[in-house]
Scaffold this active site. Sequence first.
Site, PDB file in Angstrom:
ATOM      1  N   GLU A   1     -18.854  30.922  -0.532  1.00 38.16           N
ATOM      2  CA  GLU A   1     -19.855  29.997  -1.067  1.00 38.16           C
ATOM      3  C   GLU A   1     -21.051  30.744  -1.647  1.00 38.16           C
ATOM      4  OE1 GLU A   1     -18.891  27.156  -1.599  1.00 38.16           O
ATOM      5  OE2 GLU A   1     -17.192  27.086  -0.203  1.00 38.16           O
TER       6      GLU A   1
ATOM      7  N   HIS B   1     -20.352  31.350  -5.273  1.00 42.15           N
ATOM      8  CA  HIS B   1     -20.732  30.206  -6.112  1.00 42.15           C
ATOM      9  C   HIS B   1     -22.244  30.147  -6.296  1.00 42.15           C
ATOM     10  CE1 HIS B   1     -16.881  28.243  -6.548  1.00 42.15           C
ATOM     11  NE2 HIS B   1     -16.688  28.158  -5.243  1.00 42.15           N
TER      12      HIS B   1
END
Length: 492
Positions: A258, A261
């Site tokens: 994550e 991202h």
Amino acid sequence: MQNEAYGALLAHARETAALEQVSGRLGWDQETTMPRGAAEQRGEEMAAMEGVLHARRTDPRLAEWLAAVEPADAVAAAQVAKVARAYARAMKVPGKLAQEIARVTSVSQGIWAEARSRDDVAGFLPTLAEVIRLKREEGAALAEGGDAYDALVDDYEPEMTGADIARMFGEMRPRLVALREKVLGAAHQPKPLDGAFGADAQMRLARDLATAFGYDWSRGRLDIAVHPFSSGSGNDVRITTRIAESDPFNCFYSTIHEVGHAAYEQGIDPDYLLTPIGQGVSMGVHESQSRIYENQLGRSRAFTGWLFSQMTERFGAFGVSDADAFFGAVNRVQPGFIRTEADEVHYNLHIMMRFDLERALMQGALQVGDLEAAWNDRFKADFGVAVDRPSNGVLQDVHWSVGLFGYFPTYSLGNLYAGCLHKALRAGVQDLDAQMAAGDLSAATGWLREKVQRHGSSMAPRDVIAQACGFAPSAGPLLDYLEAKFGAIYGV
């Protein structure tokens, strides 16, 4: 008039982007801190926000401004092109349909989470059927007589089609299956972790991992969610992870994924903030960042050596003899049920299965009532293991509950892009392994920020990757990397 049109167009787009961020924050809250009893009300709130956004995306003035504007440079041209694309797509979808999709998928998310916790497929299928009905309707509106699934894929990866994806998977599958058979049949099999790893200590190390990979805490935060995700862009980019005390890798590598991202969104040129090109260009490119952070960097021999020392310092002796054994444990190949926990050899096989199932659902070749059986049959055929319960099978992923049909293939496209970027990164950064062995990812993440992240949506997806790498993207570099890495680990 031309400059006035561009200024008006961009001002309108900025306000729309700001409202989209507010809507996204409602979604983040729903997954992290919202009380369970608020689900129905949140669905109404999301529908209301979508109504406002759809009205802005279809504002008649957009057509006037687009007709009058003449971009002064490449950046302005990219901004205008993004607005024109969004306007054309929005005009095809009725406002009431857009609102209903927002409402139903918001409520559906909570129903899925509850069904998953109880392994209750029957309790979720009626809601899923409604989501699929609405997404078919949206896909048909966007396709205007073409393939509805292609139209949905185009929302996540512009100019990509189901046929393109099928060809990509056809190229990748034989070498992946051959590698898997060699690895699973090897005499040497790394041992898994065995023990308990406290939740608080996991979260402290997860935060340190996020810092090591360049996450800007002044513009982000880390929370717990059922399904890890990243949310937001620009100066408010939030990530989540999850914890299983028996499996710290779940927490650590979900966090690193994550952060990939989030780093993409945080790394975009600040001049693009809240403009049409101020976000990641596609989910394939987005996944290239999360996957290269998680795998080529985070699961590398060099970095896992540093992580081994960190875990030993924080957890004491935990049954792994040395850094080499730890590297094997991190990269252990097993046909597990859960996609997000899958090793690099099996991961794309999980995606191929989901692609075939969701494409069949959208095309009407597979009915919702037959989905669980179809999933279980395909999983047994592809992985050689029978699904033991729905939360390890058809209920494991959040994507279909929130209407993300066409999203799954971008994970594999992201892996393909990551393989290309890793090849170029190795050529472009000297002493990379020595730096990672010291826990220093700054050169690697800095290269990715400069080559990929800062551009936002100013170029087409494949052009971003090709320019960064110096060659056209293909599956070859990824498959070569996987065969070399796992061949060495398993001695095959």
